[in-house]
Design a protein around this motif. Structure first.
Motif, PDB file in Angstrom:
ATOM      1  N   LEU A  18      31.363  55.784 100.732  1.00 25.47           N
ATOM      2  CA  LEU A  18      31.411  54.378 100.043  1.00 25.47           C
ATOM      3  C   LEU A  18      32.860  53.710 100.525  1.00 25.47           C
ATOM      4  CD1 LEU A  18      30.298  55.461  96.676  1.00 25.47           C
ATOM      5  CD2 LEU A  18      29.266  54.042  97.961  1.00 25.47           C
ATOM      6  N   ALA A  19      33.645  54.492 100.729  1.00 27.22           N
ATOM      7  CA  ALA A  19      35.182  53.662 101.197  1.00 27.22           C
ATOM      8  C   ALA A  19      34.868  53.246 102.756  1.00 27.22           C
ATOM      9  CB  ALA A  19      36.266  54.566 101.287  1.00 27.22           C
ATOM     10  N   GLU A  20      33.846  53.712 103.481  1.00 29.66           N
ATOM     11  CA  GLU A  20      33.618  53.220 104.708  1.00 29.66           C
ATOM     12  C   GLU A  20      32.788  52.158 104.812  1.00 29.66           C
ATOM     13  OE1 GLU A  20      33.742  53.437 109.025  1.00 29.66           O
ATOM     14  OE2 GLU A  20      34.729  54.249 107.458  1.00 29.66           O
ATOM     15  N   VAL A  21      31.860  51.975 103.805  1.00 30.96           N
ATOM     16  CA  VAL A  21      30.850  51.185 103.781  1.00 30.96           C
ATOM     17  C   VAL A  21      31.541  49.788 103.253  1.00 30.96           C
ATOM     18  CG1 VAL A  21      28.916  50.222 102.056  1.00 30.96           C
ATOM     19  CG2 VAL A  21      28.670  52.375 103.161  1.00 30.96           C
ATOM     20  N   ALA A  22      32.575  49.907 102.386  1.00 29.51           N
ATOM     21  CA  ALA A  22      33.486  48.823 101.830  1.00 29.51           C
ATOM     22  C   ALA A  22      34.080  48.423 103.033  1.00 29.51           C
ATOM     23  CB  ALA A  22      34.293  49.285 100.834  1.00 29.51           C
ATOM     24  N   MET A  27      25.424  44.965 107.110  1.00 26.56           N
ATOM     25  CA  MET A  27      23.991  44.039 106.491  1.00 26.56           C
ATOM     26  C   MET A  27      23.361  44.979 105.452  1.00 26.56           C
ATOM     27  SD  MET A  27      24.224  41.100 107.962  1.00 26.56           S
ATOM     28  CE  MET A  27      22.414  40.486 108.009  1.00 26.56           C
ATOM     29  N   ASP A  28      23.058  46.168 105.942  1.00 27.42           N
ATOM     30  CA  ASP A  28      22.265  47.084 105.055  1.00 27.42           C
ATOM     31  C   ASP A  28      23.096  48.309 104.732  1.00 27.42           C
ATOM     32  OD1 ASP A  28      20.329  48.394 103.528  1.00 27.42           O
ATOM     33  OD2 ASP A  28      18.891  48.809 105.326  1.00 27.42           O
ATOM     34  N   PRO A  29      23.833  48.113 103.435  1.00 28.30           N
ATOM     35  CA  PRO A  29      24.743  49.065 103.026  1.00 28.30           C
ATOM     36  C   PRO A  29      23.895  50.737 102.735  1.00 28.30           C
ATOM     37  CG  PRO A  29      24.669  47.330 101.402  1.00 28.30           C
ATOM     38  CD  PRO A  29      23.955  47.008 102.430  1.00 28.30           C
TER      39      PRO A  29
END
Length: 145
Positions: A18-22, A27-29
């Motif tokens: 989740l830290a990497e996604v943030a 575009m598509d998390p």
């Protein structure tokens, strides 16, 4: 109850994912997180395999060290026995004889990894040629035979 399970099994993975996604903001998390978790699993599996390989290598080195120490002890024993027999005026004992008397197989006294562990085979006396009856047949090309 479920939160303990998730925290125990997925805590580190999800937190890092989740830290990497943030950080990346794709575009598509959801797809990004799914692919990141799959890659995370591959990396963890690879690290576990490497740790296992290192552990096995250390165990093999320890066994090699023990075999080397046993061989050195056998050689020292052979030297001591040779010195004692020489002081008594006897024929010195060869190291192979000492090792064979110990009852160990070749693999147990060898300092090489992967030496064959063959059981001992006792040789039987073969009958001598004179013990076997030899039947002679007449030659076909000989007229007088």
């Amino acid at each position: 109850m479920e939160s303990l399970y998730l925290q125990k099994c997925l805590g580190t993975c999800l937190t890092q994912g989740l830290a990497e996604v943030a950080r990346v903001r794709p575009m598509d998390p959801i797809e990004y997180l799914a692919l990141w978790i799959a890659k995370y699993k591959d990396i963890v599996t690879l690290e576990q395999q490497q740790q296992l390989a290192i552990q096995l290598e250390l165990e093999m080195q320890e066994k090699e060290k023990q075999k080397t120490e046993e061989l050195q002890r056998a050689q020292e024993l052979n030297k001591e026995m040779s010195i004692e027999s020489m002081t008594r005026g006897e024929e010195p004992i060869l190291s192979e004889e000492v090792m064979m008397d110990s009852g160990k197989t070749l693999a147990e006294i060898s300092d090489r990894y992967g030496a064959p562990n063959l059981s001992r085979v006792e040789e039987l006396d073969e009958p001598m040629l004179s013990d076997v009856s030899i039947k002679t047949y007449p030659r076909r090309d000989c007229i007088s035979c």
